[in-house]
Design an enzyme around this catalytic site. Sequence first.
Site, PDB file in Angstrom:
ATOM      1  CB  ALA A  34      -0.923  -0.020   1.212  1.00 56.67           C
ATOM      2  CG  HIS A 131      -3.866  -9.004  -1.026  1.00 54.33           C
ATOM      3  ND1 HIS A 131      -3.353  -8.160  -0.076  1.00 54.33           N
ATOM      4  CD2 HIS A 131      -3.332 -10.224  -0.740  1.00 54.33           C
ATOM      5  CE1 HIS A 131      -2.540  -8.837   0.735  1.00 54.33           C
ATOM      6  NE2 HIS A 131      -2.516 -10.077   0.354  1.00 54.33           N
TER       7      HIS A 131
HETATM    8  P1  NAD Z   1       0.239  -1.699   4.947  1.00 55.56           P
HETATM    9  O1  NAD Z   1      -0.724  -0.588   4.994  1.00 55.56           O
HETATM   10  O2  NAD Z   1       0.200  -2.751   5.962  1.00 55.56           O
HETATM   11  O3  NAD Z   1       1.722  -1.092   4.941  1.00 55.56           O
HETATM   12  C1  NAD Z   1       2.133  -0.038   4.141  1.00 55.56           C
HETATM   13  C2  NAD Z   1       3.604   0.233   4.428  1.00 55.56           C
HETATM   14  O4  NAD Z   1       4.060   1.239   3.535  1.00 55.56           O
HETATM   15  C3  NAD Z   1       3.879   0.726   5.853  1.00 55.56           C
HETATM   16  O5  NAD Z   1       4.999   0.044   6.354  1.00 55.56           O
HETATM   17  C4  NAD Z   1       4.164   2.235   5.657  1.00 55.56           C
HETATM   18  O6  NAD Z   1       5.099   2.707   6.592  1.00 55.56           O
HETATM   19  C5  NAD Z   1       4.733   2.262   4.266  1.00 55.56           C
HETATM   20  N1  NAD Z   1       4.501   3.506   3.510  1.00 55.56           N
HETATM   21  C6  NAD Z   1       3.381   4.251   3.438  1.00 55.56           C
HETATM   22  N2  NAD Z   1       3.527   5.267   2.571  1.00 55.56           N
HETATM   23  C7  NAD Z   1       4.792   5.171   2.089  1.00 55.56           C
HETATM   24  C8  NAD Z   1       5.548   5.924   1.155  1.00 55.56           C
HETATM   25  N3  NAD Z   1       5.037   6.993   0.526  1.00 55.56           N
HETATM   26  N4  NAD Z   1       6.809   5.532   0.879  1.00 55.56           N
HETATM   27  C9  NAD Z   1       7.359   4.459   1.500  1.00 55.56           C
HETATM   28  N5  NAD Z   1       6.685   3.706   2.401  1.00 55.56           N
HETATM   29  C10 NAD Z   1       5.419   4.050   2.680  1.00 55.56           C
HETATM   30  O7  NAD Z   1       0.091  -2.324   3.526  1.00 55.56           O
HETATM   31  P2  NAD Z   1       0.539  -3.697   2.910  1.00 55.56           P
HETATM   32  O8  NAD Z   1       1.744  -4.239   3.608  1.00 55.56           O
HETATM   33  O9  NAD Z   1       0.587  -3.475   1.474  1.00 55.56           O
HETATM   34  O10 NAD Z   1      -0.617  -4.769   3.225  1.00 55.56           O
HETATM   35  C11 NAD Z   1      -1.857  -4.592   3.803  1.00 55.56           C
HETATM   36  C12 NAD Z   1      -3.070  -4.807   2.916  1.00 55.56           C
HETATM   37  O11 NAD Z   1      -3.596  -3.563   2.546  1.00 55.56           O
HETATM   38  C13 NAD Z   1      -2.916  -5.508   1.631  1.00 55.56           C
HETATM   39  O12 NAD Z   1      -3.714  -6.625   1.786  1.00 55.56           O
HETATM   40  C14 NAD Z   1      -3.566  -4.634   0.536  1.00 55.56           C
HETATM   41  O13 NAD Z   1      -4.458  -5.422  -0.220  1.00 55.56           O
HETATM   42  C15 NAD Z   1      -4.333  -3.655   1.313  1.00 55.56           C
HETATM   43  N6  NAD Z   1      -4.414  -2.257   0.828  1.00 55.56           N
HETATM   44  C16 NAD Z   1      -4.248  -1.941  -0.480  1.00 55.56           C
HETATM   45  C17 NAD Z   1      -4.283  -0.597  -0.874  1.00 55.56           C
HETATM   46  C18 NAD Z   1      -4.124  -0.256  -2.322  1.00 55.56           C
HETATM   47  O14 NAD Z   1      -4.510  -1.017  -3.197  1.00 55.56           O
HETATM   48  N7  NAD Z   1      -3.497   0.886  -2.627  1.00 55.56           N
HETATM   49  C19 NAD Z   1      -4.478   0.399   0.086  1.00 55.56           C
HETATM   50  C20 NAD Z   1      -4.663   0.019   1.436  1.00 55.56           C
HETATM   51  C21 NAD Z   1      -4.627  -1.317   1.792  1.00 55.56           C
END
Ligand code: NAD
Length: 263
Positions: A34, A131
């Site tokens: 994410a 996912h």
């Molecule tokens: P997560 O939210 O658990 O982790 C996101 C990570 O990215 C964190 O460690 C955070 O510190 C870091 N982060 C945030 N912004 C950043 C940036 N600009 N630069 C660098 N690092 C940054 O997400 P995850 O590990 O991908 O997994 C959790 C679940 O969330 C997945 O199952 C996914 O399907 C879902 N999800 C997807 C989206 C999307 O499609 N964009 C959004 C939210 C959640």
Amino acid sequence: MNRSPAATPNLHDRIELAVSLIRGASSIVAMTGAGISTESGIPDYRGPGGVWETQRPPTIGDYLENEENRKAFWRKRLTDYPVLAAREPNAGHRALVELERRGTLLAVITQNIDGLHQKAGTSPERVIELHGSAHRIRCVDCGRTWDSDQIQQRLEDGEEDPRCDVCGGILRSGTVLFGEPLPKDELEKAVAVSNACDVMLVVGSSLVVNPAARLPEIARKRGASVIMLNRTQTPLDRIADVHILGEAGPTLSDLVGRLDSGR
Ligand code: NAD
Ligand code: ZN
């Protein structure tokens, strides 16, 4: 491992090390979470204000067994989907497109459901969506799929619990819900490319959810170098050859921009 301050490379050295690993690689796998999409305005799950803190999606059981839960899901989707569909890729997604153009990107494994890698221009056949995708809807009974736009239209026309027009089955989002396993084909592909790459570049994933969190370890065991880029620490930082604390978009475009320059 306890490194002395002298042995701990600074940020500039870390980026240089990452550049040299990427430059020497013939088969790179990017694994994104994410965090690569927060700069496109999509909140992450576990960061401050993320979905994890505000509103958790239903489990698959809650969704299938209860019509009221489905109606609540579609009501939220009616307003949320157009916002997601309007989001644009950022410099981080575009840097991975540039890596593909250079001919060394084997695949992008993503935990994201937003479709922004494809929207940026990464070849769809190289994107492994662990996912699923928010841009597809499918019937739980006959498996027929639709583009989300088509079902969105039906929601806008007033349907509260839309059903399959072929078999009458329950419709569901193409995303993995809590309590269900990851899609088998995608997981197999992800394991295969993790075994095959010589560099794995992990960007913006908190690496606390298995089995996705296992993939960098698989790559590492097969001898690949692992580069981690995140704005915070993760539980797997210890296995990284290079760990960069930074923002995904600016850091990735800097990194990819340096590949040709010899800087
Ligand atoms: P997560 O939210 O658990 O982790 C996101 C990570 O990215 C964190 O460690 C955070 O510190 C870091 N982060 C945030 N912004 C950043 C940036 N600009 N630069 C660098 N690092 C940054 O997400 P995850 O590990 O991908 O997994 C959790 C679940 O969330 C997945 O199952 C996914 O399907 C879902 N999800 C997807 C989206 C999307 O499609 N964009 C959004 C939210 C959640
Ligand atoms: Zn059906």
